[in-house]
Write a protein that holds these residues in place. Structure first.
Motif, PDB file in Angstrom:
ATOM      1  N   SER A 127     -12.803  -2.309 -12.171  1.00 58.20           N
ATOM      2  CA  SER A 127     -12.127  -2.064 -13.365  1.00 58.20           C
ATOM      3  C   SER A 127     -10.760  -0.985 -13.416  1.00 58.20           C
ATOM      4  CB  SER A 127     -13.266  -1.515 -14.362  1.00 58.20           C
ATOM      5  OG  SER A 127     -14.557  -2.389 -14.291  1.00 58.20           O
ATOM      6  N   ASP A 128     -10.814   0.053 -12.738  1.00 57.29           N
ATOM      7  CA  ASP A 128      -9.833   0.846 -12.829  1.00 57.29           C
ATOM      8  C   ASP A 128      -9.629   1.599 -11.530  1.00 57.29           C
ATOM      9  OD1 ASP A 128      -7.838   2.909 -13.768  1.00 57.29           O
ATOM     10  OD2 ASP A 128      -9.494   4.213 -14.274  1.00 57.29           O
ATOM     11  N   PRO A 129      -8.375   1.090 -10.766  1.00 54.63           N
ATOM     12  CA  PRO A 129      -7.320   0.930 -11.215  1.00 54.63           C
ATOM     13  C   PRO A 129      -6.998  -0.671 -11.236  1.00 54.63           C
ATOM     14  CG  PRO A 129      -6.832   1.478  -9.029  1.00 54.63           C
ATOM     15  CD  PRO A 129      -8.323   1.589  -9.275  1.00 54.63           C
ATOM     16  N   SER A 130      -8.018  -1.497 -10.867  1.00 57.30           N
ATOM     17  CA  SER A 130      -7.822  -3.023 -10.954  1.00 57.30           C
ATOM     18  C   SER A 130      -6.477  -3.638 -10.277  1.00 57.30           C
ATOM     19  CB  SER A 130      -7.575  -3.421 -12.458  1.00 57.30           C
ATOM     20  OG  SER A 130      -8.691  -3.165 -13.232  1.00 57.30           O
ATOM     21  N   ARG A 131      -6.386  -2.801  -9.025  1.00 57.86           N
ATOM     22  CA  ARG A 131      -5.443  -3.132  -8.126  1.00 57.86           C
ATOM     23  C   ARG A 131      -5.600  -2.434  -6.626  1.00 57.86           C
ATOM     24  NH1 ARG A 131      -0.944   0.458  -7.900  1.00 57.86           N
ATOM     25  NH2 ARG A 131      -1.086   2.208  -9.339  1.00 57.86           N
ATOM     26  N   VAL A 132      -4.889  -2.800  -5.644  1.00 60.41           N
ATOM     27  CA  VAL A 132      -5.067  -2.076  -4.654  1.00 60.41           C
ATOM     28  C   VAL A 132      -3.773  -1.175  -4.443  1.00 60.41           C
ATOM     29  CG1 VAL A 132      -4.996  -2.347  -1.827  1.00 60.41           C
ATOM     30  CG2 VAL A 132      -6.435  -4.026  -3.603  1.00 60.41           C
ATOM     31  N   PHE A 133      -4.019  -0.191  -3.962  1.00 63.09           N
ATOM     32  CA  PHE A 133      -2.801   0.836  -3.901  1.00 63.09           C
ATOM     33  C   PHE A 133      -2.020   0.433  -2.654  1.00 63.09           C
ATOM     34  CE2 PHE A 133      -5.498   3.743  -6.346  1.00 63.09           C
ATOM     35  CZ  PHE A 133      -4.807   3.969  -7.486  1.00 63.09           C
ATOM     36  N   LYS A 134      -0.477   0.598  -2.769  1.00 62.85           N
ATOM     37  CA  LYS A 134       0.536   0.280  -1.712  1.00 62.85           C
ATOM     38  C   LYS A 134       0.018   1.447  -0.815  1.00 62.85           C
ATOM     39  CE  LYS A 134       4.263  -1.322  -4.131  1.00 62.85           C
ATOM     40  NZ  LYS A 134       5.848  -1.248  -4.367  1.00 62.85           N
ATOM     41  N   GLY A 135       0.077   0.956   0.645  1.00 63.73           N
ATOM     42  CA  GLY A 135      -0.029   1.687   1.585  1.00 63.73           C
ATOM     43  C   GLY A 135      -1.619   1.666   2.222  1.00 63.73           C
ATOM     44  N   LYS A 136      -2.427   0.980   1.500  1.00 66.54           N
ATOM     45  CA  LYS A 136      -3.850   1.016   1.960  1.00 66.54           C
ATOM     46  C   LYS A 136      -3.818   0.360   3.292  1.00 66.54           C
ATOM     47  CE  LYS A 136      -8.234   1.088   0.899  1.00 66.54           C
ATOM     48  NZ  LYS A 136      -8.916   2.417   0.809  1.00 66.54           N
ATOM     49  N   LYS A 137      -4.701   0.920   4.155  1.00 67.01           N
ATOM     50  CA  LYS A 137      -4.866   0.582   5.464  1.00 67.01           C
ATOM     51  C   LYS A 137      -5.723  -0.917   5.598  1.00 67.01           C
ATOM     52  CE  LYS A 137      -4.312   5.022   7.833  1.00 67.01           C
ATOM     53  NZ  LYS A 137      -4.980   6.100   8.718  1.00 67.01           N
ATOM     54  N   MET A 138      -5.136  -1.929   5.889  1.00 67.44           N
ATOM     55  CA  MET A 138      -5.820  -2.884   5.878  1.00 67.44           C
ATOM     56  C   MET A 138      -5.203  -4.027   7.058  1.00 67.44           C
ATOM     57  SD  MET A 138      -5.900  -3.929   1.850  1.00 67.44           S
ATOM     58  CE  MET A 138      -6.825  -5.256   2.189  1.00 67.44           C
ATOM     59  N   ALA A 139      -5.886  -5.051   7.286  1.00 68.96           N
ATOM     60  CA  ALA A 139      -5.462  -5.981   8.528  1.00 68.96           C
ATOM     61  C   ALA A 139      -4.135  -6.136   8.258  1.00 68.96           C
ATOM     62  CB  ALA A 139      -6.322  -7.172   8.382  1.00 68.96           C
ATOM     63  N   GLY A 140      -3.457  -6.750   9.332  1.00 64.66           N
ATOM     64  CA  GLY A 140      -2.014  -7.237   9.297  1.00 64.66           C
ATOM     65  C   GLY A 140      -1.282  -7.177  10.629  1.00 64.66           C
ATOM     66  N   ARG A 141      -0.104  -7.301  10.633  1.00 62.87           N
ATOM     67  CA  ARG A 141       0.709  -7.479  11.764  1.00 62.87           C
ATOM     68  C   ARG A 141       0.850  -6.103  12.662  1.00 62.87           C
ATOM     69  NH1 ARG A 141       6.364 -10.644  11.933  1.00 62.87           N
ATOM     70  NH2 ARG A 141       6.252 -10.206  14.128  1.00 62.87           N
ATOM     71  N   MET A 142       0.614  -5.947  13.945  1.00 69.78           N
ATOM     72  CA  MET A 142       0.420  -4.689  14.817  1.00 69.78           C
ATOM     73  C   MET A 142       1.552  -4.973  15.702  1.00 69.78           C
ATOM     74  SD  MET A 142      -3.011  -3.307  16.633  1.00 69.78           S
ATOM     75  CE  MET A 142      -2.717  -1.548  17.403  1.00 69.78           C
ATOM     76  N   GLY A 143       2.342  -3.904  16.073  1.00 68.24           N
ATOM     77  CA  GLY A 143       3.108  -3.717  17.120  1.00 68.24           C
ATOM     78  C   GLY A 143       4.425  -4.192  16.769  1.00 68.24           C
ATOM     79  N   GLY A 144       5.144  -4.560  17.792  1.00 71.74           N
ATOM     80  CA  GLY A 144       6.492  -5.043  17.444  1.00 71.74           C
ATOM     81  C   GLY A 144       7.475  -4.359  16.663  1.00 71.74           C
ATOM     82  N   LYS A 145       7.404  -2.624  17.035  1.00 77.15           N
ATOM     83  CA  LYS A 145       8.263  -2.013  16.171  1.00 77.15           C
ATOM     84  C   LYS A 145       8.894  -0.861  16.891  1.00 77.15           C
ATOM     85  CE  LYS A 145       5.051  -1.745  12.082  1.00 77.15           C
ATOM     86  NZ  LYS A 145       4.426  -1.042  11.061  1.00 77.15           N
ATOM     87  N   LYS A 146      10.043  -0.481  16.353  1.00 78.46           N
ATOM     88  CA  LYS A 146      10.579   0.435  17.188  1.00 78.46           C
ATOM     89  C   LYS A 146       9.851   1.849  17.490  1.00 78.46           C
ATOM     90  CE  LYS A 146      15.410   2.651  17.382  1.00 78.46           C
ATOM     91  NZ  LYS A 146      16.814   2.574  16.772  1.00 78.46           N
TER      92      LYS A 146
END
Length: 213
Positions: free
Chosen positions: A151-170
């Protein structure tokens, strides 16, 4: 100049003089050519552009081909820039090799890390999962669990640690020591690991302070 271009050649281990066995990385440093010298008057800052590995002329665009002709060298696959204040030591077309470094010097290695693709939270962020398997929970071992209130905040905060692409960074690994230099085979032996796959390009930068190991 602050550094040169190298290539990841793989890992091994060597014995030091005191008998310790140290994990190290072999970096292949072929001859780098000075392609461009940027000055404060023409470009607004000082730097030297280096080129490594030959490239077929038919695969080079005409503007880039003219860029190489100015320095009088053949087209190169990899171009990297090194900011530098004492650029007067080099001229267009100069060749720089592994002898640019000395044994015991400390360097920073910058490269693109290995790409791991789309990964879950256990591998990407070192989560532990929801917990042990219980009755009715057969697929929750590597789950991220709750990601926030409803109900509150009814959204996911930016920067939340979740699944996603890994590696391939400088990535930059700092303060690696040069253990050995093989001038005959153009090889540097560094303590520790460095980013990237085998044969990936690396930026090897000297430290500003002349501290030796």
């Amino acid at each position: 100049m602050s550094g040169i271009i190298g290539k990841n050649f793989g890992m091994t281990s060597i014995y030091l003089d005191n008998g310790d066995n140290v994990a190290c990385t072999i970096v292949k440093v072929n001859y780098c050519y000075v392609v461009q010298i940027k000055t404060l008057e023409n470009d607004g800052y000082f730097s030297i552009q280096l080129g490594l590995d030959e490239k077929k002329i038919k695969k080079v665009s005409r503007p880039l081909l003219g860029h190489f002709k100015k320095s009088g060298i053949s087209p190169k696959k990899k171009l990297l820039e090194f900011k530098n204040s004492s650029y007067t030591d080099f001229k267009l077309g100069d060749v720089i090799g592994v002898n640019f470094f000395n044994v015991g010097e400390i360097v920073d290695i910058c490269g693109i890390s290995k790409g791991k693709g789309f990964q879950g939270v256990v591998k990407r962020h070192n989560f532990s999962g929801v917990g042990e398997r219980s009755h009715g929970q057969h697929n929750r071992l590597r789950s991220p669990g709750s990601i926030g209130a409803g109900s509150d905040p009814s959204r996911v905060f930016k920067g939340k640690k979740m699944a996603g692409r890994m590696g391939g960074k400088k990535v930059t690994i700092k303060n690696l020591v040069i253990l050995k230099i093989d001038s005959k085979n153009n090889i540097l032996v560094l303590n520790g690991s460095i980013p990237g796959n085998i044969n990936s390009y690396l930026m090897i930068k000297k430290k500003k302070w002349n501290l030796k190991y």
